[in-house]
Each structure stands twice: as structure tokens, then as C-alpha cells.
Design an enzyme around this catalytic site. Sequence first.
Site, short mmCIF file in Angstrom:
data_model
loop_
_atom_site.label_atom_id
_atom_site.label_comp_id
_atom_site.label_asym_id
_atom_site.label_seq_id
_atom_site.Cartn_x
_atom_site.Cartn_y
_atom_site.Cartn_z
N LYS A 80 0.85 -1.20 0.00
CA LYS A 80 0.00 0.00 0.00
C LYS A 80 0.89 1.25 0.00
O LYS A 80 1.90 1.29 0.71
CB LYS A 80 -0.89 -0.04 1.25
CG LYS A 80 -1.96 1.06 1.32
CD LYS A 80 -2.80 0.90 2.60
CE LYS A 80 -3.90 1.93 2.70
NZ LYS A 80 -4.70 1.80 3.95
N SER A 155 -9.68 2.05 2.75
CA SER A 155 -8.79 2.78 1.87
C SER A 155 -7.84 1.88 1.08
O SER A 155 -7.35 2.26 0.03
CB SER A 155 -7.98 3.79 2.68
OG SER A 155 -7.12 3.13 3.60
N SER A 179 -9.76 -0.34 6.97
CA SER A 179 -9.16 -0.27 5.62
C SER A 179 -8.44 -1.51 5.15
O SER A 179 -8.03 -1.56 3.98
CB SER A 179 -8.22 0.93 5.53
OG SER A 179 -8.98 2.11 5.45
N1 GLN Z 1 -12.98 3.95 5.88
C1 GLN Z 1 -12.50 4.46 7.14
C2 GLN Z 1 -12.23 5.94 7.06
O1 GLN Z 1 -12.48 6.48 6.03
C3 GLN Z 1 -11.28 3.70 7.57
C4 GLN Z 1 -10.02 4.24 7.05
C5 GLN Z 1 -8.83 3.40 7.41
O2 GLN Z 1 -8.95 2.37 8.05
N2 GLN Z 1 -7.68 3.89 7.03
O3 GLN Z 1 -11.81 6.56 7.98
#
Ligand code: GLN
Length: 500
Positions: A80, A155, A179
Site C-alpha cells: 500500500k 482505503s 481499511s
Molecule cells: N474507511 C475508514 C475511514 O475512512 C477507515 C479508514 C482506514 O482504516 N484507514 O476513515
Amino acid sequence: MNPLIHQTATDLVELMNAGEVSAREVVDAHLERIEAVDGDVKAFLAVDAARARAAADAVDAKRRAGAPLGPLAGVPVAVKDIFAYRGLPTTCGSRMLEGWLPPYDSTTVTRLLAADAIIVGKTNMDEFAMGSSTENSAYGTTHNPWDLDRIPGGSGGGSSAALAAFEAPLALGTDTGGSIRQPASVTGTVGVKPTYGATSRYGVVAMASSLDTPGPCARSVLDAALLHEVIAGHDPRDSTSIDEPVPPVVAAAKRADVRGMRIGVVKELGGDGYQPGVEQRFRETLDVLEGLGAELVEVSCPHFDYALAAYYLIMPAEVSSNLARFDAMRYGLRVGDDGTRSAEDVMKLTREKGFGDEVKRRVILGTYALSSGYYDAYYGSAQKVRTLIVRDFAAAFEQVDVLVSPSTPTTAFLIGERADDPLAMYKADLCTIPSNMAGNCAISVPCGLADGLPVGFQVMAPPMADDRLYRVGGALEAALTSQWGGVLTDQLATREEAVR
Ligand code: GLN
């Protein structure tokens, strides 16, 4: 198509150790696959074919010389784009860091390289890891290999899509609110959020530091465990790193046995707002667990209902503070520095241009929540809710060994469907956020299809009991695979065939 791309990391290691295939052949097969399908999937922001091939050749040379090899020798890994890795830009999905070359490697990358893994490239993500669809990436959206019109989750959608498209057998993610697990769920892959502090944050671009947790992504539970064991463990460079031995996750994945385990079904995670097909697969999976000898108990965690709201105060508060470093002065983008403007004006112009809408929304929200006069009402209250969630987990884990829920309330939604509705987007993490708030560990494993799309089953365990995730995950994977052949098929191959 080269059949090597369909192998698990575990099988690839075995094939290479047996001398049946070289690391170079394994890496070439995956690079060719990326070449063939990533124009459609768009999982990668950068691919370093030359360095990957050279690293593979080095592994092969070591093997020929009889030198000791690491546990992931020759296995391609997609990383990532939030992890610092020297020689490739780390953009974090943002214009703010476009082209930024980190001067050092994150601990996770250092450990991957020490394990002789081959990093093939950096994967797409929502900007600064904020989002559930990769639509917030400044570099375009990643597409779900199951249906290219749908989101791959976020994400870390790039990492999970790369696995589901067979572009790599292993990938790295970070999980702040879901994420790793939500993208795993909607792509039919496995994703693990280890215990907070069990994997190092050193060299990982910070989103919300009290929640950020690097972790493994894979197509099988055992593969995730292999990667987990390589990247986890104490790191003196991370002040919140836990100085304890890594739980025996690989052994647990192999044991794959739930007999006599007490499994708590969280009452608050399910019902209204959950897609009927998701609920149905979830209930069937509970039956499977019972059939394997586990004891099911309904458990109530009443404060989970407030986890999402509290997360959207604590996370933005930390985001607003962490992202203050992107001030155009130290590194990254600088806009309008023409000799006529003040430093403050250059900062304003840079942050205006460099950050996308979602990042700005959270910086504003977080700054507000932390401002004097509102601090106690918002941030302070949210911290109290966080404590109540920790207590809910502690009480539940006195009764049961693990807790379970769907990983996310729906299957992959259409690209664009929630782009203008932040609240709908935030709800994708309804089931995953409690574990981030409490710092315990959780896994998402595929548990079938609903309306032709993958559904994820979440298992949560107490801090530093990550091995329990793999015991349950491994047992489920084995049972489900023998029941109906497993869920993960090569959707793109099917598609190619359909086109032909
Ligand atoms: N979807 C969640 C957010 O937008 C989680 C993001 C993440 O785990 N980095 O905050």
C-alpha cells in the site's frame, strides 16, 4: 495465462524450495499479469519491474549457493502506498506527496526485504487512507476485479484488488477504521487488523495514530499468517509498539480447529441496514461453525452503536494534528512560492491545492472538535465512549473466546454510488471500527457470495490473542472450501473467456 499466478504464497514457497520453479519465474508471471490486467483494475500506482526482477535473481542466486533464505523468499508482495519504501515514491494517494521519495524504509518494508520477499509495486488507496472505496485517491479509482464497475473497498482497495486480480499473492495494508478488512470483504480475500501496537507504525504515513495498524492481506488464511509473522513484533522505533512475543499465528492457521471454542455473536452488529444476502451468508456461516464443534453465544456490546460517531470525532482530531506537517515548508508540494508571498499564504495555497475534499472535511471537523470550548463536549465525550467500547469488549471476552459479525453491511457498491454521501460511505465501517477503538485484533475471511459478490465474515479477538483469529479463520476456510469450492475464483479469467 501462467498458472503460477493462481498459487498461494505458501504453495509458491514450496514449489521454489523444491526447485520446481525459480523466483524469477514467479515474479515474471506476476509482472506479466499486472501488465495484462492492471489497465482495467488500476490496483497499482507504481510498479518497479526492474528492481523486482533483480531481487528475484538475487534470491535464486542465494538458493543456488545454498545460502539461508527468508520465509517469503521469492514471493511477490504488493505494498500500500502509505508505507515508506526507498526508491519508489510514497504518495499516500495524495497530490500533497506526489513524487515524494522517502529517504528510508518503513519497518514493515525492512522486515519484508529481510524475509527475501519481492516488492513488486505500490498500491492505490484513498487519500491519506480516508475512505472506503479508493474513490478519494488523487490518482483515480481502483476497480473491483469481481465487477469493474464496483468499488474494491477502501482505503486499501489497491492491495485487495491486486490479490483478487491475481497480480500478487500477498499485500500490505493499514487499518485505522477498517481499511484492511472492508476491502478484503468486498473482494473475496483475507484481511487482518493485528492488535494495535503489534505491527510497527514506523515509516507509515500517519492518519490517526492511536488507531493506525499495519497488517497482512492475502488470498488464504495461512498466507495471511505467514505475512503476519514476518511483519509483526516489537519495534523500538515505534513508541506504542508492544514488547511481547508475536502470537503463534502460523501454527494457529494450520491447526484450524474451533472445537470447544466459545464464539460470541454480537447482537448490535446486524439487522436493519444490512443487506439481506450478507445476513443470510453470515447466519449460514454461524451454522458451519456450530457444525465444527464451536459453541455459539449471543453477546451484547451496547456501546458499539456509538462507535462510528465517536470514531468520527477521535479520528479527525488526530488527522487534523497529523496532517499539519504538510505545510509546504518541509517536504512535499509547495504552491505559489514566487518570492512575493508570505509563508502563511504559501501554506494556504498548498493545502488548498494539495488536499482533496474528504481530507479537508476531516481536518476541519477535527480542528473544530479540538477547539477550546468544544474540546470537552466533542473530543472528551468521544474518548469516554471509547472507554465504554473497551469495557464492552472486556466483558464480552470474559464470556467468549472470540466475537463475530459480518465484516461490512453490504457487498461492493457501484463506483459513484456513495461518492456524494459521506455518511453512507462511513457506514461501510460499522462493524470494523469497534476493534480499532479498543485496539484488539480482527480478521475478515470470505464466507460466500450474495448477489454474485463476495461477503466477508469478521472474527474479533482480545489484544495479543491474534492466533485465535487464525484458528477460526483457518477452520472456516477449510469448511467453506470443501462445501462449495471456496469463493475466490479468477473473475478476470472468466471475463476474458466471456469476451472470447
Ligand atoms: N474507511 C475508514 C475511514 O475512512 C477507515 C479508514 C482506514 O482504516 N484507514 O476513515
